[in-house]
Motif scaffolding. Sequence first.
Motif, PDB file in Angstrom:
ATOM      1  N   UNK A  70      37.313  65.280  -5.727  1.00  0.00           N
ATOM      2  CA  UNK A  70      36.712  64.012  -5.311  1.00  0.00           C
ATOM      3  C   UNK A  70      37.747  62.904  -5.192  1.00  0.00           C
ATOM      4  N   UNK A  71      38.650  62.822  -6.162  1.00  0.00           N
ATOM      5  CA  UNK A  71      39.669  61.776  -6.134  1.00  0.00           C
ATOM      6  C   UNK A  71      40.548  61.899  -4.884  1.00  0.00           C
ATOM      7  N   UNK A  72      40.960  63.126  -4.570  1.00  0.00           N
ATOM      8  CA  UNK A  72      41.777  63.359  -3.371  1.00  0.00           C
ATOM      9  C   UNK A  72      40.988  63.031  -2.111  1.00  0.00           C
ATOM     10  N   UNK A  73      39.712  63.418  -2.110  1.00  0.00           N
ATOM     11  CA  UNK A  73      38.856  63.171  -0.933  1.00  0.00           C
ATOM     12  C   UNK A  73      38.705  61.671  -0.675  1.00  0.00           C
ATOM     13  N   UNK A  74      38.486  60.898  -1.737  1.00  0.00           N
ATOM     14  CA  UNK A  74      38.274  59.463  -1.576  1.00  0.00           C
ATOM     15  C   UNK A  74      39.563  58.752  -1.171  1.00  0.00           C
ATOM     16  N   UNK A  75      40.699  59.142  -1.774  1.00  0.00           N
ATOM     17  CA  UNK A  75      41.964  58.445  -1.509  1.00  0.00           C
ATOM     18  C   UNK A  75      42.599  58.861  -0.187  1.00  0.00           C
ATOM     19  N   UNK A  76      42.645  60.163   0.088  1.00  0.00           N
ATOM     20  CA  UNK A  76      43.384  60.652   1.257  1.00  0.00           C
ATOM     21  C   UNK A  76      42.503  60.819   2.493  1.00  0.00           C
ATOM     22  N   UNK A  77      41.331  61.435   2.315  1.00  0.00           N
ATOM     23  CA  UNK A  77      40.471  61.686   3.481  1.00  0.00           C
ATOM     24  C   UNK A  77      39.774  60.409   3.943  1.00  0.00           C
ATOM     25  N   UNK A  78      39.192  59.663   2.984  1.00  0.00           N
ATOM     26  CA  UNK A  78      38.454  58.448   3.339  1.00  0.00           C
ATOM     27  C   UNK A  78      39.318  57.195   3.252  1.00  0.00           C
ATOM     28  N   UNK A  79      40.528  57.326   2.714  1.00  0.00           N
ATOM     29  CA  UNK A  79      41.484  56.208   2.632  1.00  0.00           C
ATOM     30  C   UNK A  79      40.913  55.038   1.835  1.00  0.00           C
ATOM     31  N   UNK A  80      40.241  55.339   0.724  1.00  0.00           N
ATOM     32  CA  UNK A  80      39.721  54.288  -0.148  1.00  0.00           C
ATOM     33  C   UNK A  80      40.841  53.750  -1.033  1.00  0.00           C
ATOM     34  N   UNK A  81      40.688  52.511  -1.494  1.00  0.00           N
ATOM     35  CA  UNK A  81      41.637  51.941  -2.435  1.00  0.00           C
ATOM     36  C   UNK A  81      41.436  52.591  -3.805  1.00  0.00           C
TER      37      UNK A  81
END
Length: 201
Positions: free
Chosen positions: A41-52
């Motif tokens: 989830x952390x990778x998905x939010x940071x890298x895929x969705x480009x979240x802060x």
Amino acid sequence: MKFLKIEKKTSKKRFISVSILIPSLLILFTFFIENSLESFLSIYLRETLDFSSTMGGTAIGTFHIASLAGLLVSTFLIVKLKENKVLLCCGVVAFIGLLTLIVIPAPLLTTLGLFLIGFSLAPITPIAFSIASKISNERRSEAVSIVTIFGYTAFLFAPLTVGILGDIFSLRVAFVLLILCSILIIMLSLFIYKRKKLEGE
């Protein structure tokens, strides 16, 4: 007469086998979703969705808070609505949450999706173990052991499967497998719901 007795014994064994298999599969698919999210989830939010970092941390925190809330609320709902109805609702809500997480990459909607996922998945595990424990006393411990084995199997294969698919395609494509798991949870819940409804009648 002998034929009827044999047929009765066979149907009883088959019923017990199905009774063990259903909660085992529920645990398998639920743990597959949960462990996949916890691992990626952390990778998905940071890298895929480009979240802060702040948004990503908030979304993950929301997921865990929702899991706690789901367990607390389900305790009261099961008393009023029965396990089979709560289980079916959990499957549907988990499907909606996963669909929101994967299809709509907006921060607020993603956080809402994670809340729905955590809230709905948390009650499935205790309900599945409850269903397994209702097997006849002679096989109750065996049923719970089998269900637990299915759960650990999901913990072993979920990160590996999602990781391989993520490398080949992308994490978003790999997470589609989680939507499939939620659909299978709904199908199993419908099976339990219809059987309990017939027993009630």
